[in-house]
Design a protein around this motif. Structure first.
Motif, PDB file in Angstrom:
ATOM      1  N   ARG A   6      -5.760   9.240 -20.367  1.00 61.46           N
ATOM      2  CA  ARG A   6      -4.412   8.726 -20.140  1.00 61.46           C
ATOM      3  C   ARG A   6      -3.977   8.848 -18.686  1.00 61.46           C
ATOM      4  N   ALA A   7      -4.584   9.749 -17.934  1.00 60.80           N
ATOM      5  CA  ALA A   7      -4.205   9.934 -16.537  1.00 60.80           C
ATOM      6  C   ALA A   7      -4.713   8.766 -15.704  1.00 60.80           C
ATOM      7  N   ARG A   8      -3.848   8.219 -14.880  1.00 60.65           N
ATOM      8  CA  ARG A   8      -4.233   7.094 -14.029  1.00 60.65           C
ATOM      9  C   ARG A   8      -3.954   7.452 -12.585  1.00 60.65           C
ATOM     10  N   VAL A   9      -4.851   7.093 -11.736  1.00 58.12           N
ATOM     11  CA  VAL A   9      -4.678   7.305 -10.312  1.00 58.12           C
ATOM     12  C   VAL A   9      -4.181   6.012  -9.705  1.00 58.12           C
ATOM     13  N   THR A  10      -3.098   6.085  -8.976  1.00 58.97           N
ATOM     14  CA  THR A  10      -2.593   4.895  -8.309  1.00 58.97           C
ATOM     15  C   THR A  10      -2.670   5.115  -6.808  1.00 58.97           C
ATOM     16  N   ALA A  11      -3.239   4.182  -6.132  1.00 56.05           N
ATOM     17  CA  ALA A  11      -3.358   4.254  -4.684  1.00 56.05           C
ATOM     18  C   ALA A  11      -2.172   3.528  -4.056  1.00 56.05           C
ATOM     19  N   THR A  12      -1.566   4.168  -3.075  1.00 56.22           N
ATOM     20  CA  THR A  12      -0.472   3.542  -2.341  1.00 56.22           C
ATOM     21  C   THR A  12      -0.818   3.564  -0.860  1.00 56.22           C
ATOM     22  N   SER A  13      -0.265   2.637  -0.148  1.00 58.43           N
ATOM     23  CA  SER A  13      -0.537   2.577   1.283  1.00 58.43           C
ATOM     24  C   SER A  13       0.440   3.459   2.041  1.00 58.43           C
TER      25      SER A  13
END
Length: 70
Positions: free
Chosen positions: A9-16
């Motif tokens: 369920r854990a999601r990694v989101t990349a942000t700039s």
């Protein structure tokens, strides 16, 4: 809850950096203001005139953080 279920369920989101820049600058400004008011606003040398209001408001925090006061 199992570890495998939590990992799924854990999601990694990349942000700039450009997306986070307003938050970084805002945090820096708030941190510097707090540092000034707690550490350097002495009343007589205050940016707000010859008043001890800010100094007395953060007096205990000054001693707790090790800033000289008297």
């Amino acid at each position: 809850m199992t570890t495998a279920g939590a990992a799924a369920r854990a999601r990694v989101t990349a942000t700039s950096a450009a997306t986070n820049m307003p938050y970084l600058i805002g945090s820096l400004v708030v941190g510097l203001l707090l540092f000034y008011f707690i550490g350097f606003d002495e009343g007589a040398t205050s940016l707000f005139g010859n008043t001890m209001v800010v100094h007395e408001f953060v007096h205990d925090a000054r001693h707790f953080l090790g800033f000289p006061c008297h």
